[in-house]
Scaffold this motif. Structure first.
Motif, PDB file in Angstrom:
ATOM      1  N   ILE A 207       0.844  -1.186   0.000  1.00 36.77           N
ATOM      2  CA  ILE A 207       0.000   0.000   0.000  1.00 36.77           C
ATOM      3  C   ILE A 207       0.886   1.245   0.000  1.00 36.77           C
ATOM      4  CG2 ILE A 207      -1.779   1.278   1.248  1.00 36.77           C
ATOM      5  CD1 ILE A 207      -2.687  -1.369   2.447  1.00 36.77           C
ATOM      6  N   TYR A 208       0.658   2.120  -0.961  1.00 41.66           N
ATOM      7  CA  TYR A 208       1.383   3.388  -1.062  1.00 41.66           C
ATOM      8  C   TYR A 208       0.388   4.540  -1.038  1.00 41.66           C
ATOM      9  CZ  TYR A 208       5.896   1.242  -2.174  1.00 41.66           C
ATOM     10  OH  TYR A 208       7.067   0.547  -2.117  1.00 41.66           O
ATOM     11  N   GLU A 209       0.882   5.714  -0.641  1.00 42.48           N
ATOM     12  CA  GLU A 209       0.023   6.881  -0.535  1.00 42.48           C
ATOM     13  C   GLU A 209       0.671   8.078  -1.231  1.00 42.48           C
ATOM     14  OE1 GLU A 209      -2.390   9.436   2.889  1.00 42.48           O
ATOM     15  OE2 GLU A 209      -0.809   8.038   3.456  1.00 42.48           O
ATOM     16  N   ARG A 210      -0.160   8.888  -1.898  1.00 40.58           N
ATOM     17  CA  ARG A 210       0.292  10.135  -2.494  1.00 40.58           C
ATOM     18  C   ARG A 210      -0.869  11.120  -2.511  1.00 40.58           C
ATOM     19  NH1 ARG A 210       2.428  10.195  -8.601  1.00 40.58           N
ATOM     20  NH2 ARG A 210       0.186   9.840  -8.966  1.00 40.58           N
ATOM     21  N   ASP A 211      -0.625  12.303  -1.948  1.00 38.78           N
ATOM     22  CA  ASP A 211      -1.643  13.363  -1.911  1.00 38.78           C
ATOM     23  C   ASP A 211      -2.957  12.882  -1.297  1.00 38.78           C
ATOM     24  OD1 ASP A 211       0.174  15.033  -3.184  1.00 38.78           O
ATOM     25  OD2 ASP A 211      -0.535  14.460  -5.185  1.00 38.78           O
ATOM     26  N   GLY A 212      -2.826  12.075  -0.240  1.00 38.87           N
ATOM     27  CA  GLY A 212      -4.014  11.589   0.455  1.00 38.87           C
ATOM     28  C   GLY A 212      -4.674  10.388  -0.188  1.00 38.87           C
ATOM     29  N   GLU A 213      -4.174   9.948  -1.350  1.00 38.12           N
ATOM     30  CA  GLU A 213      -4.747   8.785  -2.046  1.00 38.12           C
ATOM     31  C   GLU A 213      -3.900   7.542  -1.774  1.00 38.12           C
ATOM     32  OE1 GLU A 213      -5.561   7.148  -6.606  1.00 38.12           O
ATOM     33  OE2 GLU A 213      -4.574   9.082  -6.256  1.00 38.12           O
ATOM     34  N   SER A 225       9.070   7.262  -6.644  1.00 34.19           N
ATOM     35  CA  SER A 225       9.345   7.840  -5.328  1.00 34.19           C
ATOM     36  C   SER A 225       8.354   8.909  -4.901  1.00 34.19           C
ATOM     37  CB  SER A 225      10.755   8.436  -5.308  1.00 34.19           C
ATOM     38  OG  SER A 225      10.871   9.444  -6.294  1.00 34.19           O
ATOM     39  N   SER A 226       7.467   9.333  -5.793  1.00 34.14           N
ATOM     40  CA  SER A 226       6.454  10.314  -5.384  1.00 34.14           C
ATOM     41  C   SER A 226       5.394   9.681  -4.486  1.00 34.14           C
ATOM     42  CB  SER A 226       5.782  10.933  -6.622  1.00 34.14           C
ATOM     43  OG  SER A 226       5.070   9.938  -7.363  1.00 34.14           O
ATOM     44  N   TRP A 227       5.375   8.357  -4.435  1.00 35.00           N
ATOM     45  CA  TRP A 227       4.463   7.631  -3.553  1.00 35.00           C
ATOM     46  C   TRP A 227       5.201   7.251  -2.277  1.00 35.00           C
ATOM     47  CZ3 TRP A 227      -0.703   6.418  -4.725  1.00 35.00           C
ATOM     48  CH2 TRP A 227      -1.101   6.753  -6.026  1.00 35.00           C
ATOM     49  N   THR A 228       4.507   7.196  -1.144  1.00 32.83           N
ATOM     50  CA  THR A 228       5.090   6.841   0.146  1.00 32.83           C
ATOM     51  C   THR A 228       4.553   5.490   0.603  1.00 32.83           C
ATOM     52  OG1 THR A 228       5.243   9.175   0.778  1.00 32.83           O
ATOM     53  CG2 THR A 228       5.390   7.545   2.552  1.00 32.83           C
TER      54      THR A 228
END
Length: 411
Positions: A207-213, A225-228
């Motif tokens: 599971i990765y997150e980016r901008d609340g998604e 790498s823009s995903w956490t």
């Protein structure tokens, strides 16, 4: 029940509670202090889960301070020193931690609380149960702790505090600036870097997150790498089983090729950015020295695609740079940038932060590892010896009178 028997039972119960609470706080503080990068990542994981982003410098100092205070509080409670202050300090911590763990157990914003770092990983539900028990024991100590004498006499307890703050602080500073003195992560010194890569299964998702998604990804389709990274669901795989996968510019796994290129010096950069460019000349110099000794230098960054290409173009390395998942890189070595030396057999021989290696490194094979537990044993032995000396001093009436007189003069 006679009064004497009641006093003995109360003393036994107090010491049992002291040891239970104290040891828990000691282990928790020590595990955080030994790996400040890991604790920092966990704190940032909490902050990100609540939708905030804070500068690392703003989080680092409180994180290290908390680990030191937690360890010191555990020591004071376990030995019966500062009987009122130590217990109320623990109560203040639990007043914050207990509601937090209730929230974590209900909503699972993070996969584990990080109470004991990577040393002991427990579920959120187990963490809540632990904190409920600890809170009950602390309440008991608030009521009865002052009735039972401790190990150290009052005039000399400030020495216990000083030693018990200095010890975890030394661990934290070393762990942050060099590497953790004890490594609880999968890729320890003395283990192979490249384990057999596991096959992706339909039951395993990351599971990765980016901008609340938040999205789920398979092992073969991890995002850039823009995903956490947030969590892994499904079949649980340890990092060695999941494999440390390095990919070339075309996205192809090249573990087998790199395994054949040993001995090798790996430059690990989880989050490549412009600040790293100040190390460019330094890193290229190290690579030239290694190459003259027949050691291949390999860069691995936690980004890929155009971002990696632009960063490499600015850095102008004199060695190849590949990509890997940033979470794996953080597991491999702590710090903004680190060097990992792998010998002919593919075994990790040492890991150091780039800043700690120093420009004087001529031969990577001669660098001593710091994360093999040996140095930690020496520091722990020194701390234990100091605590024993303080205890012996507290048995001397003359020494106690000396400290008591100094205290009276300062008042």
């Amino acid at each position: 029940m006679t009064p004497k028997t009641k006093r003995h039972l109360t003393a036994a119960a107090v010491w049992a509670a002291r040891i239970a609470v104290g040891v828990t706080f000691i282990i928790s503080g020590w595990a955080k202090a030994i790996d400040p990068w890991g604790f920092l990542l966990k704190v940032n994981e909490y902050i990100a889960a609540w939708g905030y982003v804070l500068p690392r410098e703003l989080v680092l100092a409180p994180s290290i301070a908390l680990s030191c205070v937690e360890f010191c509080t555990g020591i004071l409670i376990a030995v019966g020193a500062l009987k009122r202050t130590s217990v109320w300090t623990a109560a203040a911590m639990m007043a914050f931690m207990l509601p937090l763990t209730v929230y974590i157990a209900m909503y699972n914003p993070v996969s584990d609380c990080g109470c004991f770092g990577d040393f002991i990983v427990i579920s959120n539900a187990a963490t809540l149960a632990k904190n409920i028990v600890l809170t009950g024991l602390i309440v008991f100590l608030i009521l009865y702790n002052r009735r039972v004498a401790g190990l150290y006499a009052a005039p000399i307890q400030w020495l216990v505090i000083t030693a018990s703050l200095a010890y975890p602080l030394l661990l934290s500073l070393t762990g942050f600036n060099v590497q953790p003195l004890v490594d609880f992560r999968p890729y320890k010194v003395g283990t192979p870097l490249f384990a057999e890569t596991a096959q992706d299964t339909p039951d395993t998702y990351y599971i990765y997150e980016r901008d609340g998604e938040r999205r789920q990804f398979g092992l073969s389709e991890l995002p850039d790498s823009s995903w956490t990274f947030v969590d892994m669901v499904g079949e649980e795989l340890s990092a060695p089983e999941a494999g440390f996968e390095i990919r070339d510019n075309d996205g192809n796994a090249i573990n087998d090729e790199l395994a054949d290129a040993t001995p090798a010096l790996f430059l690990i950069v989880p989050h490549p950015d412009m600040s790293f460019l100040s190390y460019t000349h330094y890193v290229n110099t190290i690579a030239e020295r290694a190459d003259s000794l027949g050691i291949t230098t390999i860069g691995v960054a936690g980004t890929s695609g155009d971002a990696l290409g632009k960063w490499a173009e600015l850095m102008r390395p004199r060695f190849e740079i590949y990509s890997a998942e940033d979470t794996s890189l953080k597991q491999l070595a702590r710090g903004d940038a680190a060097l990992v030396f792998v010998d002919d057999d593919g075994i990790i021989r040492w890991k150091r932060s780039l800043a700690s290696v120093g420009g004087s490194m001529e031969n990577p094979t001669e660098v001593e590892p710091i994360d093999d537990g040996r140095l930690n044993a020496y520091i722990l032995a020194a701390y234990a010896a100091i605590m024993a000396i303080i205890y012996m001093l507290s048995l001397s009436p003359k020494i106690l009178r000396l400290f008591a007189r100094r205290k009276e003069k300062n008042m």
